[in-house]
Each structure stands twice: as C-alpha cells, then as structure tokens.
Design a protein around this motif. Sequence first.
Motif, PDB file in Angstrom:
ATOM      1  N   SER A  79      45.845  37.919  44.236  1.00 42.01           N
ATOM      2  CA  SER A  79      45.241  38.986  43.434  1.00 42.01           C
ATOM      3  C   SER A  79      45.416  40.296  44.216  1.00 42.01           C
ATOM      4  N   HIS A  80      44.389  41.128  44.255  1.00 38.19           N
ATOM      5  CA  HIS A  80      44.563  42.450  44.888  1.00 38.19           C
ATOM      6  C   HIS A  80      43.390  42.801  45.778  1.00 38.19           C
ATOM      7  N   THR A  81      43.619  43.651  46.770  1.00 33.32           N
ATOM      8  CA  THR A  81      42.512  44.124  47.617  1.00 33.32           C
ATOM      9  C   THR A  81      42.314  45.632  47.448  1.00 33.32           C
ATOM     10  N   PHE A  90      33.992  42.513  45.086  1.00 37.74           N
ATOM     11  CA  PHE A  90      34.482  41.194  44.658  1.00 37.74           C
ATOM     12  C   PHE A  90      35.753  41.262  43.787  1.00 37.74           C
ATOM     13  N   ASP A  91      35.927  42.350  43.049  1.00 33.19           N
ATOM     14  CA  ASP A  91      37.080  42.503  42.150  1.00 33.19           C
ATOM     15  C   ASP A  91      38.373  42.376  42.964  1.00 33.19           C
ATOM     16  N   GLY A  92      39.193  41.409  42.621  1.00 35.92           N
ATOM     17  CA  GLY A  92      40.464  41.191  43.327  1.00 35.92           C
ATOM     18  C   GLY A  92      40.284  40.391  44.598  1.00 35.92           C
ATOM     19  N   VAL A  93      39.307  40.765  45.405  1.00 37.54           N
ATOM     20  CA  VAL A  93      39.105  40.154  46.734  1.00 37.54           C
ATOM     21  C   VAL A  93      38.772  38.666  46.618  1.00 37.54           C
ATOM     22  N   ALA A 124      48.727  47.912  44.486  1.00 31.96           N
ATOM     23  CA  ALA A 124      48.263  48.809  43.414  1.00 31.96           C
ATOM     24  C   ALA A 124      47.974  48.089  42.102  1.00 31.96           C
ATOM     25  N   GLU A 125      47.078  47.111  42.155  1.00 31.37           N
ATOM     26  CA  GLU A 125      46.638  46.546  40.861  1.00 31.37           C
ATOM     27  C   GLU A 125      45.870  47.615  40.104  1.00 31.37           C
ATOM     28  N   GLU A 126      45.198  48.494  40.864  1.00 34.42           N
ATOM     29  CA  GLU A 126      44.420  49.545  40.200  1.00 34.42           C
ATOM     30  C   GLU A 126      45.295  50.772  39.946  1.00 34.42           C
ATOM     31  N   LEU A 189      42.501  33.531  40.792  1.00 38.76           N
ATOM     32  CA  LEU A 189      41.037  33.407  40.740  1.00 38.76           C
ATOM     33  C   LEU A 189      40.462  34.821  40.686  1.00 38.76           C
ATOM     34  N   HIS A 190      39.501  35.045  39.786  1.00 42.07           N
ATOM     35  CA  HIS A 190      38.956  36.402  39.643  1.00 42.07           C
ATOM     36  C   HIS A 190      37.543  36.342  39.078  1.00 42.07           C
ATOM     37  N   ILE A 191      36.742  37.344  39.359  1.00 44.62           N
ATOM     38  CA  ILE A 191      35.433  37.422  38.686  1.00 44.62           C
ATOM     39  C   ILE A 191      35.708  37.797  37.228  1.00 44.62           C
ATOM     40  N   GLU A 192      34.826  37.388  36.352  1.00 45.51           N
ATOM     41  CA  GLU A 192      35.066  37.595  34.911  1.00 45.51           C
ATOM     42  C   GLU A 192      35.081  39.073  34.530  1.00 45.51           C
ATOM     43  N   GLN A 193      34.299  39.855  35.202  1.00 47.34           N
ATOM     44  CA  GLN A 193      34.122  41.286  34.859  1.00 47.34           C
ATOM     45  C   GLN A 193      33.601  41.422  33.418  1.00 47.34           C
ATOM     46  N   GLY A 194      32.795  40.485  33.040  1.00 47.96           N
ATOM     47  CA  GLY A 194      32.157  40.483  31.719  1.00 47.96           C
ATOM     48  C   GLY A 194      30.967  39.530  31.794  1.00 47.96           C
ATOM     49  N   TYR A 358      42.609  43.609  32.675  1.00 50.42           N
ATOM     50  CA  TYR A 358      43.956  43.124  32.978  1.00 50.42           C
ATOM     51  C   TYR A 358      44.017  42.750  34.454  1.00 50.42           C
ATOM     52  N   HIS A 359      45.043  42.002  34.790  1.00 48.68           N
ATOM     53  CA  HIS A 359      45.207  41.501  36.170  1.00 48.68           C
ATOM     54  C   HIS A 359      46.707  41.381  36.443  1.00 48.68           C
ATOM     55  N   ASP A 360      47.046  41.111  37.685  1.00 50.15           N
ATOM     56  CA  ASP A 360      48.455  40.892  38.006  1.00 50.15           C
ATOM     57  C   ASP A 360      49.009  39.692  37.237  1.00 50.15           C
TER      58      ASP A 360
HETATM   59 MN    MN Z   1      40.890  43.009  39.501  1.00 50.88          MN
END
Ligand code: MN
Length: 410
Positions: A79-81, A90-93, A124-126, A189-194, A358-360
Amino acid sequence: MTVDADRLVGEIEALAQISDTPYPSVTRVLFTGPDMRGRDWMVERCEAEGLDVRFDAVGNLFARWEGAEPELAAVATGSHTDAIPNAGRFDGVVGVLGGLEAIRSLKASGLTPRRSIELIVFTAEEPTRFGIGCVGSRIMSGQLDPGRAAGLTDADGVTLEEARLAAGYAGALSLVRPAVGHYRAFVELHIEQGPLLERDGVQIGVVTAIAAPATLRVDLTGPGGHAGAVLMVDRADPMVAAAELVSAVDEVARGSGGPDTVATCGLVDVFPGAVNSIPREVRLSIDVRDTDGARRDRVVDAIRAKGRDAATRRGVGHRDELLNADPPATCAPEIVAQIEAVCTEQGVVAQRMISRAYHDSLFMAQICPTGMIFIPCRGGVSHRPDEFASPEDIARGAAVLAGTLAKLAA
Ligand code: MN
Ligand code: HGY
Ligand code: MN
C-alpha cells in the motif's frame, strides 16, 4: 496464522512519529523530509527481515522474499506510507506494515513459498503534491504515460522529473511498468475509510470493486483590482462564479440518480490571495467518484457545463482540465474467494463490499488478479488525525492477509 500484534502496532505508532505535523496527525507528502525518512525507515525494517529491497525510477519500493521457484510470477502485497496534510496514522500504513508482518509470520511458520512474495510501497498514492493520486501504481499499470508523469508540476512549479531525481531516484520512467504477467496476484490490506464494517459488527471486508475517481481542475479568471476602489457595477469577480460552481458540484452529485455518486471541491487556490484585492484567479480542484464509470462521466460533464455557465453569467474567464478519470476496478473473483476461504479457516466474520476510496489496487487490478482486505476504522473516520483502527482488527487483517498470501504463493 498468528501475527505479532504488539510489534505491528508498535511499528505503526513509530512510523506515525515521522511527520510534518504533531502526533496523532500525520503529514507525509511525496518526497518531502518525512516521506523520505519514512522510506528510509521502511528499508531498514525490510532489510532487517532479510528481504531484497529495491526502488524503481519513480520511487516505488519493492521488498522481495524469494520463493523456491523465483522464475514464477510473484505474489505482491502493499500500500502506501505517504499521507495528505493533517491525516491519520493508519491510512496506507496498515497495508504496508501489515504486509511486512504477514511476511514475518509466514517466515516464522517455516513456510517456503513456491512463488516469491513482494511487499510494495507505492509512490504518491495521495494526490497532494502533483494533483493526481496513485502515481507509482498508475505508471506501473500503463495508465500514466511516463512523459506526462515527468511533466506533472507541483504548486511551486517543480516537475515530478525534478523531484524524483532530487530524491535520488534515477533511471527511465518507462522501465517502471513491469512485464506482462510479472505478478500472479496483488492483495492490499487497508482500513475501510467508511462506517459499514463497524456499524454491521463485521470483522473483515472483502472488496469486490473499487469506485472510479475523477479529478477536475477549474480555473476562473477576472481583472481583479482594488477591493475598495472598484465599484460593484465594474466588477467581474471569479470568486463569485467559483462559489456558484462549488454549490453546483454538490447539487449535481446529489441529483445523479444514484446513491454512489460523490463529489466535493476540497481545494480552492486564490490569486493574489489578499483580503483587500479582488481575486484575479480562482482554481477549484474537484473530486468526483462513482461505482458506475458512465454515470461518473455524466456528472463530470454536467459540472464542466455548470462551470462554463457560471463564468458566462459572471463575465469571467473559464478553463478546465480533467486531470484523471479512471475506470472503476473489479476485484478478481478468485482472489475474493481465496480471502473468504481464509476468513472461514480463521473463524473470521467477513462480508463483501465495494471500496469508495481509491487505492493502488485500482491500478494493480489492470496488471494482475487483485483483491483487497478491509478492517473497520472507528466511526468510519479517515483523512483525519482521529482516524483509528484497533490492535485486534489490525492483527486480524494481517493474519487474513498472511493466510491469503500463503495460498496464492503455494
Ligand atoms: Mn489509502
Ligand atoms: O482519496 C482516496 O480515496 C485515497 O485515500 N487517496
Ligand atoms: Mn488516503
């Protein structure tokens, strides 16, 4: 499959300290100090695990656990840092460190995977610095031409080409794209963000599709002038047209005919940006998404028309640019099934769902069979310092990921 939850959470907390803003908020913008220190920190963790680490020409990090048959297509996770300003930890990490912990637990179990397993930390995922997100995975998937990528320019006029070279990433961007068939699968693996998993009391989300994002940049221009001296009858104020357009963005999304259309104007740049100067230029950055690509495109077109109408009504200049309008991604049914099988084996309550963020994975799905594992996050909050995922949920997500990687790499 057991993972070391304390070590994993400890590492998430340690990485959260590497930030341009004070804990618990995290700011790690592409190729800035914190991003570079975060990358160095990741290299140390991966090399301490005996993984072979390399970077590609745009700074994607690849940490590889060689399998028994290294010539076979590898299984990847990651994922992304990088983090938007004043975000959460937590997002990406969770996907990066959870992926590392999954690899550790597989190694500790004595597994020798047939296929190599690769942890990827994408550049740069963001979209913060260069206006579009997923730059690293977008180039890998061929969705962003290397020449256009090199020319992306940040708010200070620095190009991606200059920024990547200054960060120490050389080589041709054309080599970032892996050969066809290079990866057997990708699982993130990612947090849902929802709020859905927490609301429904479900432990794991198995993602079936990823909504399609589009980014529209609108520039409204006028003569400007002295805020006190120019009479209202003589004014053509782009800020007023911008205000009408911002409101129209919300209206169009709500009226799209579907509940999955979302849109907002999250960024307004004003030039010259002085309280006593009538704006000469107002730049709106607008984010539009939908699980249905065609409906998303209709909404974007309607917003572009609203921008032109507002500019005409207010007698100001208008130009716009669609920075990206990505297709939605469908997760591979075989990967969805593998994740569900692991959840059953591990006695985990899982449900299928779509990803509105969205995600990678949105781009890796164009390269190989791709899936995503979601864990709940408190109140569905993300992109805020109070973003939170519990150690139990994080460890459970890493364990499901480990089980899934083991099956795919067998
Ligand atoms: Mn993310
Ligand atoms: O905006 C997104 O969906 C992601 O968090 N970059
Ligand atoms: Mn994000």
